[in-house]
Design a protein around this motif. Structure first.
Motif, PDB file in Angstrom:
ATOM      1  N   LEU A   1     -41.939  -0.301 -13.727  1.00 30.47           N
ATOM      2  CA  LEU A   1     -40.936   0.613 -13.198  1.00 30.47           C
ATOM      3  C   LEU A   1     -39.685   0.509 -14.057  1.00 30.47           C
ATOM      4  CD1 LEU A   1     -41.258   0.200  -9.326  1.00 30.47           C
ATOM      5  CD2 LEU A   1     -41.481   2.333 -10.588  1.00 30.47           C
ATOM      6  N   VAL A   2     -39.274   1.628 -14.626  1.00 26.35           N
ATOM      7  CA  VAL A   2     -38.159   1.659 -15.579  1.00 26.35           C
ATOM      8  C   VAL A   2     -37.239   2.815 -15.212  1.00 26.35           C
ATOM      9  CG1 VAL A   2     -37.551   2.042 -18.000  1.00 26.35           C
ATOM     10  CG2 VAL A   2     -39.540   0.645 -17.423  1.00 26.35           C
ATOM     11  N   ARG A   3     -35.926   2.627 -15.417  1.00 28.42           N
ATOM     12  CA  ARG A   3     -34.967   3.710 -15.195  1.00 28.42           C
ATOM     13  C   ARG A   3     -34.467   4.255 -16.518  1.00 28.42           C
ATOM     14  NH1 ARG A   3     -33.425   4.802 -10.174  1.00 28.42           N
ATOM     15  NH2 ARG A   3     -33.989   3.299  -8.534  1.00 28.42           N
ATOM     16  N   LEU A   4     -34.412   5.574 -16.608  1.00 27.72           N
ATOM     17  CA  LEU A   4     -33.845   6.272 -17.759  1.00 27.72           C
ATOM     18  C   LEU A   4     -32.681   7.109 -17.257  1.00 27.72           C
ATOM     19  CD1 LEU A   4     -37.168   7.606 -19.373  1.00 27.72           C
ATOM     20  CD2 LEU A   4     -36.018   5.433 -19.840  1.00 27.72           C
ATOM     21  N   GLY A   5     -31.503   6.952 -17.866  1.00 24.09           N
ATOM     22  CA  GLY A   5     -30.339   7.695 -17.415  1.00 24.09           C
ATOM     23  C   GLY A   5     -29.859   7.211 -16.063  1.00 24.09           C
ATOM     24  N   GLY A   6     -29.107   8.043 -15.367  1.00 21.79           N
ATOM     25  CA  GLY A   6     -28.548   7.681 -14.068  1.00 21.79           C
ATOM     26  C   GLY A   6     -27.765   8.844 -13.496  1.00 21.79           C
ATOM     27  N   ARG A   7     -26.607   8.563 -12.914  1.00 25.68           N
ATOM     28  CA  ARG A   7     -25.783   9.635 -12.347  1.00 25.68           C
ATOM     29  C   ARG A   7     -24.793  10.184 -13.358  1.00 25.68           C
ATOM     30  NH1 ARG A   7     -24.414   9.015  -6.010  1.00 25.68           N
ATOM     31  NH2 ARG A   7     -26.358   8.066  -5.341  1.00 25.68           N
ATOM     32  N   ALA A   8     -24.507   9.417 -14.394  1.00 21.63           N
ATOM     33  CA  ALA A   8     -23.532   9.856 -15.391  1.00 21.63           C
ATOM     34  C   ALA A   8     -24.066  11.077 -16.138  1.00 21.63           C
ATOM     35  CB  ALA A   8     -23.242   8.730 -16.371  1.00 21.63           C
ATOM     36  N   PRO A   9     -23.172  11.919 -16.671  1.00 18.14           N
ATOM     37  CA  PRO A   9     -23.621  13.120 -17.392  1.00 18.14           C
ATOM     38  C   PRO A   9     -24.507  12.807 -18.588  1.00 18.14           C
ATOM     39  CG  PRO A   9     -21.287  13.254 -16.897  1.00 18.14           C
ATOM     40  CD  PRO A   9     -21.703  11.863 -16.550  1.00 18.14           C
ATOM     41  N   ASP A  10     -24.281  11.670 -19.235  1.00 18.46           N
ATOM     42  CA  ASP A  10     -25.085  11.319 -20.394  1.00 18.46           C
ATOM     43  C   ASP A  10     -25.084   9.805 -20.519  1.00 18.46           C
ATOM     44  OD1 ASP A  10     -26.681  11.661 -22.585  1.00 18.46           O
ATOM     45  OD2 ASP A  10     -25.078  12.268 -23.946  1.00 18.46           O
TER      46      ASP A  10
ATOM     47  N   ASP B   1     -20.369  13.678  -5.801  1.00 16.36           N
ATOM     48  CA  ASP B   1     -20.773  13.376  -7.180  1.00 16.36           C
ATOM     49  C   ASP B   1     -21.515  14.541  -7.824  1.00 16.36           C
ATOM     50  OD1 ASP B   1     -19.719  10.826  -7.083  1.00 16.36           O
ATOM     51  OD2 ASP B   1     -21.592   9.911  -6.404  1.00 16.36           O
ATOM     52  N   GLU B   2     -21.779  15.603  -7.042  1.00  9.69           N
ATOM     53  CA  GLU B   2     -22.602  16.741  -7.479  1.00  9.69           C
ATOM     54  C   GLU B   2     -23.975  16.262  -7.945  1.00  9.69           C
ATOM     55  OE1 GLU B   2     -20.122  18.893 -10.304  1.00  9.69           O
ATOM     56  OE2 GLU B   2     -19.340  20.118  -8.654  1.00  9.69           O
ATOM     57  N   ARG B   3     -24.573  15.394  -7.137  1.00  9.40           N
ATOM     58  CA  ARG B   3     -25.877  14.827  -7.452  1.00  9.40           C
ATOM     59  C   ARG B   3     -26.738  14.777  -6.195  1.00  9.40           C
ATOM     60  NH1 ARG B   3     -23.900  15.579 -11.668  1.00  9.40           N
ATOM     61  NH2 ARG B   3     -23.663  14.176 -13.469  1.00  9.40           N
ATOM     62  N   ALA B   4     -28.058  14.784  -6.420  1.00 10.92           N
ATOM     63  CA  ALA B   4     -29.022  14.502  -5.366  1.00 10.92           C
ATOM     64  C   ALA B   4     -30.072  13.569  -5.948  1.00 10.92           C
ATOM     65  CB  ALA B   4     -29.683  15.786  -4.857  1.00 10.92           C
TER      66      ALA B   4
ATOM     67  N   HIS C   1     -30.557  19.809 -15.838  1.00 11.71           N
ATOM     68  CA  HIS C   1     -30.125  19.456 -14.489  1.00 11.71           C
ATOM     69  C   HIS C   1     -30.629  18.090 -14.034  1.00 11.71           C
ATOM     70  CE1 HIS C   1     -28.426  23.463 -13.607  1.00 11.71           C
ATOM     71  NE2 HIS C   1     -29.329  23.853 -14.482  1.00 11.71           N
ATOM     72  N   VAL C   2     -31.295  17.365 -14.904  1.00 17.91           N
ATOM     73  CA  VAL C   2     -31.757  16.008 -14.580  1.00 17.91           C
ATOM     74  C   VAL C   2     -30.895  15.015 -15.337  1.00 17.91           C
ATOM     75  CG1 VAL C   2     -33.668  14.367 -14.752  1.00 17.91           C
ATOM     76  CG2 VAL C   2     -34.129  16.741 -14.128  1.00 17.91           C
ATOM     77  N   THR C   3     -30.255  14.112 -14.608  1.00 16.85           N
ATOM     78  CA  THR C   3     -29.402  13.104 -15.260  1.00 16.85           C
ATOM     79  C   THR C   3     -30.048  11.725 -15.285  1.00 16.85           C
ATOM     80  OG1 THR C   3     -28.219  12.551 -13.219  1.00 16.85           O
ATOM     81  CG2 THR C   3     -27.325  14.348 -14.576  1.00 16.85           C
ATOM     82  N   GLY C   4     -31.081  11.521 -14.461  1.00 14.52           N
ATOM     83  CA  GLY C   4     -31.732  10.220 -14.450  1.00 14.52           C
ATOM     84  C   GLY C   4     -33.086  10.273 -13.783  1.00 14.52           C
ATOM     85  N   VAL C   5     -33.971   9.368 -14.174  1.00 13.65           N
ATOM     86  CA  VAL C   5     -35.287   9.244 -13.536  1.00 13.65           C
ATOM     87  C   VAL C   5     -35.669   7.771 -13.443  1.00 13.65           C
ATOM     88  CG1 VAL C   5     -36.214  11.488 -14.270  1.00 13.65           C
ATOM     89  CG2 VAL C   5     -36.520   9.486 -15.741  1.00 13.65           C
ATOM     90  N   GLN C   6     -36.431   7.467 -12.440  1.00  7.52           N
ATOM     91  CA  GLN C   6     -37.172   6.206 -12.412  1.00  7.52           C
ATOM     92  C   GLN C   6     -38.612   6.575 -12.716  1.00  7.52           C
ATOM     93  OE1 GLN C   6     -38.591   4.415  -8.669  1.00  7.52           O
ATOM     94  NE2 GLN C   6     -37.471   2.573  -9.244  1.00  7.52           N
ATOM     95  N   ILE C   7     -39.235   5.881 -13.640  1.00 11.49           N
ATOM     96  CA  ILE C   7     -40.604   6.220 -14.015  1.00 11.49           C
ATOM     97  C   ILE C   7     -41.496   4.989 -13.941  1.00 11.49           C
ATOM     98  CG2 ILE C   7     -39.749   8.011 -15.572  1.00 11.49           C
ATOM     99  CD1 ILE C   7     -40.733   6.228 -17.925  1.00 11.49           C
ATOM    100  N   VAL C   8     -42.775   5.263 -13.747  1.00 13.78           N
ATOM    101  CA  VAL C   8     -43.802   4.253 -13.978  1.00 13.78           C
ATOM    102  C   VAL C   8     -44.309   4.488 -15.390  1.00 13.78           C
ATOM    103  CG1 VAL C   8     -46.041   3.344 -13.290  1.00 13.78           C
ATOM    104  CG2 VAL C   8     -44.460   4.201 -11.549  1.00 13.78           C
TER     105      VAL C   8
END
Length: 485
Positions: free
Chosen positions: A176-185, A104-107, A163-170
């Motif tokens: 706990l909320v997720r923004l973005g993911g593995r998709a390019p946008d 997926d070219e992701r980590a 180079h960041v496609t997603g984050v989980q944040i407090v």
């Protein structure tokens, strides 16, 4: 607000070794990489999971205690400077690489993962992580996200935000909320774009999904020595103007070279007033053609010696001097201020000349080391704090350098962030209306004003206040109902 009450509350979710209240141990965290500013935190908390981090933030909210997030503490803008009556939430123990997904070219990473570890884990799969701050051996991914960190190879590959496609944040509420993911946008408003580079004012990252880049077929590196920075700058402009986009173009002046030689014995050409490190990567045929053009441009603009790395060991030696430059300056000066500004490449000669004049006028020295390809300057203002008045003169020169950057159409920061150090300079780039608009976004995330208070903005306002210039003391502040951080 009560730090004691917070300490009692977090004992329900953290182990004793994750809570630091001893004064001497707290002093370990009194500053980040910008040691000019120091504040001993009220309490230090070391969560080990995202859930613990969220519980800690909720406890801060319940007790009206401001909180500051900190990763490895390598930042150079005072962004992780603690609050004396607040909590410092250190994410360095969230350091698992949760998933390496080369197909997926992701980590997927926890925020305490060290930048260089990502590439080391990805290399066996034929990939690497492109953003490479000079502190990549010790800086953390969470801090890179907070500051939108750059690095030498961002000329070609872009900054952390690319180079960041997603984050989980407090969130500042403790959710706990997720923004973005593995998709390019992701569809909708670009909340991920707002979060990356927000310097801890919009929440704390607890998981980061990053792009992995395929290892290039070939890498070639050149070191060119010039009589001075004018000639090296002209060569840089000529290379870019010709349509060649190197992976990196780095410049160091004579004083920076002197420091690097004293520290790591990198063996740069003697008598050089400036050196350029130019690196190209990609398909072998393309790199070979462009490399010949780069050599020609360097010679045409006065390079008196050109060295081409014969292997990875020699390439590493070229970079060793550049990567060590900030720390190396300690070999030639007891104290120094690391500055960070951006200018158009074509303005390099005028700006460097003016910086030299400023240094002479104020009796300090300035070592220049910077990302020449994208005009990101890192002047290091050298001084001796034991000499009366030198620190003040160094600060004057440091601020004046930022004025020069703005005057030439640049920026007060390229990759180090605003933090506490540059907050007072932000109005030089933005109008009061601009700053108020930014505050509205910040307040939408953090209406209580508890997340990294006092950072980025020069005159933070209470989030319930109508945007506009504040006149006099706010009545809620005066009555003690609310506090302005």
């Amino acid at each position: 607000m009560s730090v004691d009450a917070l300490a009692s509350a977090v004992r329900a979710v953290l182990l004793p070794e994750q809570i630091i209240t001893d004064r001497q141990r707290l002093r370990t965290y009194e500053c980040d990489g910008l040691t000019h500013y120091r504040v001993v935190p009220g309490i230090v908390l070391l969560p080990r999971t995202a859930e613990e981090c969220a519980a800690v933030v909720r406890a801060c909210v319940a007790n009206a205690v401001p909180f500051v997030a900190r990763g490895s503490g390598t930042g150079l803008s005072g962004g992780a400077l603690p609050h004396a009556d607040g909590a410092l939430i250190v994410t360095s123990q969230l350091r698992a690489i949760r998933e390496m997904a080369p197909r997926d070219e992701r980590a997927v990473l926890e925020p305490g993962v060290i930048n260089l570890q990502v590439s080391r884990a990805a290399n066996p799969h034929g990939y690497y992580y492109a953003p490479d701050p000079s502190s990549q051996q010790i800086c953390s991914i969470g801090g890179n996200v907070a500051e939108n960190s750059g690095g030498a190879h961002c000329l070609k590959y872009g900054f952390t935000a690319n180079h960041v496609t997603g984050v989980q944040i407090v969130t500042p509420d403790g959710d706990l909320v997720r923004l973005g993911g593995r998709a390019p946008d992701a569809p909708g408003y670009d909340l991920l774009g707002a979060f990356v580079g927000s310097e801890g004012t919009l929440g704390i990252a607890t998981e980061v999904t990053v792009r992995l880049v395929r290892l290039p077929e070939t890498v070639r590196t050149l070191l060119a020595a010039f009589a001075g920075t004018d000639e090296a700058g002209a060569a840089t402009s000529a290379i870019i103007a010709a349509g060649v986009v190197p992976a990196a173009v780095e410049m160091m002046d004579a004083l920076a070279i002197e420091a690097a030689e004293a520290a790591v014995h990198c063996g740069y050409p003697g008598g050089a007033g400036a050196v350029l490190i130019v690196e190209l990567d990609g398909p072998a045929a393309e790199v070979d053609a462009q490399f010949a053009a780069v050599e020609d441009f360097c010679r045409a603009h006065g390079a008196f010696e050109i060295r081409i790395a014969a292997d990875d060991a020699e390439r590493a030696l070229f970079w060793k001097g550049r990567k060590s430059a900030f720390a190396a300056v300690g070999r030639i000066s007891p104290d120094y201020i690391v500055q960070d500004g951006v200018i158009p490449r074509t303005a390099l000669p005028q700006v460097l000349t003016r910086i030299g004049e400023l240094a002479r006028e104020h009796g300090v020295r300035v070592a220049n080391v910077f990302h020449a390809g994208d005009g990101n300057l890192h002047p290091l203002v050298l001084f001796d704090e034991s000499v009366a008045g030198q620190a003040e003169r160094a600060e004057t020169v440091s601020g004046a350098i930022l004025d020069i950057c703005v005057e030439h159409g640049g920026s007060i920061t390229g990759e180090h962030g605003v933090g506490v150090d540059k907050a007072k300079h932000l109005p030089r780039m933005y109008s009061p209306a601009d700053l108020d608009t930014m505050q509205l976004l910040r307040c939408a995330f953090d209406p209580r004003g508890l997340a990294n208070p006092g950072k980025v903005f020069p005159t933070p306002r209470l989030c319930g206040e109508v945007p506009g210039r504040r006149k006099g003391v706010h009545p809620l502040h005066e009555s003690g109902v609310a506090e302005v951080f």
